[in-house]
Design an enzyme around this catalytic site. Structure first.
Site, PDB file in Angstrom:
ATOM      1  N   SER A   1     -24.526  -3.616  -4.575  1.00 20.56           N
ATOM      2  CA  SER A   1     -23.475  -4.622  -4.530  1.00 20.56           C
ATOM      3  C   SER A   1     -23.060  -4.961  -5.952  1.00 20.56           C
ATOM      4  O   SER A   1     -23.864  -4.894  -6.872  1.00 20.56           O
ATOM      5  CB  SER A   1     -23.960  -5.882  -3.816  1.00 20.56           C
ATOM      6  OG  SER A   1     -24.465  -6.808  -4.761  1.00 20.56           O
ATOM      7  N   LYS A   2     -21.791  -5.264  -6.065  1.00 21.57           N
ATOM      8  CA  LYS A   2     -21.239  -5.545  -7.402  1.00 21.57           C
ATOM      9  C   LYS A   2     -21.978  -6.679  -8.081  1.00 21.57           C
ATOM     10  O   LYS A   2     -22.045  -6.753  -9.296  1.00 21.57           O
ATOM     11  CB  LYS A   2     -19.762  -5.887  -7.299  1.00 21.57           C
ATOM     12  CG  LYS A   2     -18.911  -4.663  -7.208  1.00 21.57           C
ATOM     13  CD  LYS A   2     -17.449  -5.008  -7.409  1.00 21.57           C
ATOM     14  CE  LYS A   2     -16.625  -3.789  -7.048  1.00 21.57           C
ATOM     15  NZ  LYS A   2     -15.237  -4.010  -6.965  1.00 21.57           N
ATOM     16  N   ARG A   3     -22.490  -7.593  -7.262  1.00 19.06           N
ATOM     17  CA  ARG A   3     -23.177  -8.738  -7.847  1.00 19.06           C
ATOM     18  C   ARG A   3     -24.518  -8.343  -8.461  1.00 19.06           C
ATOM     19  O   ARG A   3     -24.903  -8.836  -9.490  1.00 19.06           O
ATOM     20  CB  ARG A   3     -23.377  -9.828  -6.782  1.00 19.06           C
ATOM     21  CG  ARG A   3     -22.425 -10.977  -6.914  1.00 19.06           C
ATOM     22  CD  ARG A   3     -22.734 -12.120  -5.955  1.00 19.06           C
ATOM     23  NE  ARG A   3     -23.068 -11.665  -4.621  1.00 19.06           N
ATOM     24  CZ  ARG A   3     -24.281 -11.794  -4.087  1.00 19.06           C
ATOM     25  NH1 ARG A   3     -25.249 -12.343  -4.773  1.00 19.06           N
ATOM     26  NH2 ARG A   3     -24.509 -11.379  -2.859  1.00 19.06           N
ATOM     27  N   ARG A   4     -25.214  -7.444  -7.774  1.00 16.95           N
ATOM     28  CA  ARG A   4     -26.568  -7.110  -8.223  1.00 16.95           C
ATOM     29  C   ARG A   4     -26.645  -5.836  -9.057  1.00 16.95           C
ATOM     30  O   ARG A   4     -27.585  -5.636  -9.810  1.00 16.95           O
ATOM     31  CB  ARG A   4     -27.500  -6.939  -7.009  1.00 16.95           C
ATOM     32  CG  ARG A   4     -27.771  -8.211  -6.234  1.00 16.95           C
ATOM     33  CD  ARG A   4     -28.885  -7.964  -5.242  1.00 16.95           C
ATOM     34  NE  ARG A   4     -28.596  -6.828  -4.367  1.00 16.95           N
ATOM     35  CZ  ARG A   4     -27.941  -6.920  -3.226  1.00 16.95           C
ATOM     36  NH1 ARG A   4     -27.532  -8.083  -2.801  1.00 16.95           N
ATOM     37  NH2 ARG A   4     -27.700  -5.853  -2.491  1.00 16.95           N
ATOM     38  N   ASN A   5     -25.671  -4.944  -8.891  1.00 14.05           N
ATOM     39  CA  ASN A   5     -25.785  -3.645  -9.543  1.00 14.05           C
ATOM     40  C   ASN A   5     -24.511  -3.296 -10.298  1.00 14.05           C
ATOM     41  O   ASN A   5     -23.449  -3.805  -9.976  1.00 14.05           O
ATOM     42  CB  ASN A   5     -25.982  -2.535  -8.495  1.00 14.05           C
ATOM     43  CG  ASN A   5     -27.051  -2.867  -7.464  1.00 14.05           C
ATOM     44  OD1 ASN A   5     -26.778  -3.501  -6.463  1.00 14.05           O
ATOM     45  ND2 ASN A   5     -28.261  -2.459  -7.734  1.00 14.05           N
TER      46      ASN A   5
END
Ligand code: GLU
Length: 498
Positions: free
Chosen positions: A259-263
């Site tokens: 996910s853009k938030r985590r990766n």
């Protein structure tokens, strides 16, 4: 059904979303490597039918990402080819043609149900025992005359596939997922052409893959559920079905979906973080494929010679950043000085340490920086921090901890050491080269009866600003005498007040 005897033609067909996703890049690499391994053709097709997202810039993002990874396409945008155009928005006449063909065969029918009607039917079906199982086929039974009359009257309509009755199960031999069988009677009479005349994804993709003579469709398994639908369209059109190979999901090292938030999810981000294209291609190639189950460093040429569909696994692939760091470090170690300078140049320029022009005119000098850091770098982005001291001026910023530990520590005699070192380094009769400078300075250990470390660490702090640095005299050799002596003077005056 497989088209094994034909020359391989594969395609990467991204929708321009504003990034080249790392999963998309993996799909591109598999297609590219398969084409290269089989002497086939790699086609790049841009699926730009979504007007909101399909801007010129978003298309360029894809092309830049592909080029950034060194994935060359044989046919596609900016390259051309015999099967173009390669943007779906420029292929609408081919979809129209295919629709006419299907109409003539009676394989499609117009549907006049409005969105409201469909939504209402769906809501009712969802409450029922069997649940919603697709369009209820109301318009399928309209007579040809009535349908034509409503079309002629200008009534909005879509075109749906008439899924054949009594069709046996749809059989699919996926190169990765092996044999699959899906009952055709549960298949929806799907929409092929919308009210505005635009093709749906499934329709456009089948038309394109056929008209571009694609033999193998290698794509993410998020499309697995589309494949039986597409097979029905191939059959309706009377086209040969290509071989499919669906690639497993890529998960983060936490086992969760990326996910853009985590990766970091885009190729551009990875390149900006200082991963080398060669390392990224190697790393991504191993997300779901292996050469022999153990080899990890697989250069492009080896990949291109050996890639095969039968070594793709359907197990989910894990994006392990630690492994990527390690792999990138290996590539940095082995890339050689000249290539390293070109790769690291944007990072040094961005940090304000140098200019493109300086790198061009002093390329040989920049190449000498490589051995200072090659063994110790995981990402190119680390280079400016490690090398900034070489580019700094006469008064370098000193790390406080390093000063306390190596210059001011009780009994370390750093003031005395640096006064001697200053004179040695200022002595023009000693060649400004690593070995003679280091050897002469090393003699001080005996002369002052100090451990070598107590000689070298103060110099390191005074010249580089920190007690941790690349090899000291190899670095000093690349700086000029006046700057180094000035740094020592600066420390002598400011730290010791002499
Ligand atoms: N355009 C589709 C996507 O970006 C890929 C279509 C396909 O490979 O069949 O997901």
């Amino acid at each position: 059904m497989a088209q094994a005897s034909k020359p391989v033609r594969v395609r990467f067909a991204p929708s321009p979303t504003g990034e080249l996703h790392i999963g998309g890049a993996r799909t591109a690499i598999f297609n590219w490597a398969f084409a290269r391994a089989t002497g086939g053709t790699f086609v790049l097709r841009i699926e730009d039918t979504d007007p909101e997202r399909s801007t010129e810039e978003n298309k360029q993002v894809i092309l830049r990402g592909m080029r950034g990874l060194g994935l060359d396409w044989d046919e596609g945008p900016e390259v051309g080819g015999d099967f173009g155009p390669y943007l779906q928005t420029e292929r609408f006449d081919t979809y129209k043609q295919a629709l006419e063909d299907l109409k003539a065969k009676g394989a499609v029918y117009p549907c006049f149900c409005t969105k409201e009607e469909l939504d209402a039917k769906r809501a009712v079906a969802e409450q029922s025992e069997g649940g919603y199982s697709g369009y209820d086929r109301t318009c399928r039974s309209l007579s040809a005359e009535e349908a034509q009359a409503r079309i002629d009257a200008g009534e909005p309509h879509v075109w749906r596939l008439r899924v054949p009755e009594n069709h046996g199960p749809l059989e699919l031999d996926d190169a990765v997922y092996c044999h699959m069988s899906v009952p055709a009677d549960v298949m929806d009479d799907m929409i092929l052409v919308r009210t505005d005349g635009s093709p749906t994804y499934n329709f456009a993709v089948v038309c394109d893959d056929t008209n571009m003579a694609i033999t193998h469709v290698i794509r993410g398994d998020d499309h697995l559920s589309n494949t039986p639908r597409q097979i029905l369209i191939y059959e309706a059109l009377g086209y040969e079905v290509p071989t499919f190979a669906h690639l497993s999901m890529i998960l983060g090292s936490d086992g969760r979906k990326l996910s853009k938030r985590r990766n970091a999810t885009s190729v551009e981000q990875y390149l900006k973080m200082g991963f080398l294209p060669d390392a990224l291609v190697n790393f991504l190639a191993l997300l779901g494929w292996s050469l022999d189950g153990e080899t990890t460093i697989i250069p492009r040429n080896v990949l291109c010679e050996n890639f095969s569909l039968d070594r793709i696994t359907k197990k989910d692939a894990i994006l392990d950043e630690t492994k990527l760091d390690w792999m990138n470090g290996e590539y940095i170690k082995n890339m050689g000085a000249a290539a390293w300078v070109d790769a690291v140049a944007p990072f040094l320029i961005e940090a304000g340490l140098t200019t493109a022009e300086e790198i061009t005119t002093k390329h040989d000098w920049f190449e000498k920086l490589y051995p200072l850091v090659a063994e110790r770098m995981k990402r190119l982005v680390e280079a400016p921090e490690k090398l900034a001291f070489i580019f700094a001026g006469e008064a370098i910023e000193l790390d406080e901890k390093s000063v306390a530990k190596n210059l001011l520590k009780e009994g370390c005699r750093a003031d005395e050491v640096l006064a001697h070192v200053r004179d040695i380094l200022a002595d023009e009769s000693i060649a400004w080269e690593c070995d003679p400078l280091q050897d002469t300075v090393a003699e001080l250990a005996e002369k002052l009866d100090l451990k070598k470390k107590l000689i070298f660490q103060p110099i390191r702090v005074a010249v580089t600003g920190s007690q941790v640095s690349p090899p000291l005299f190899e670095s000093i050799e690349l700086m000029d005498r006046a700057t180094v002596v000035a740094r020592l003077d600066h420390v002598i005056a400011n730290v010791f007040g002499n």
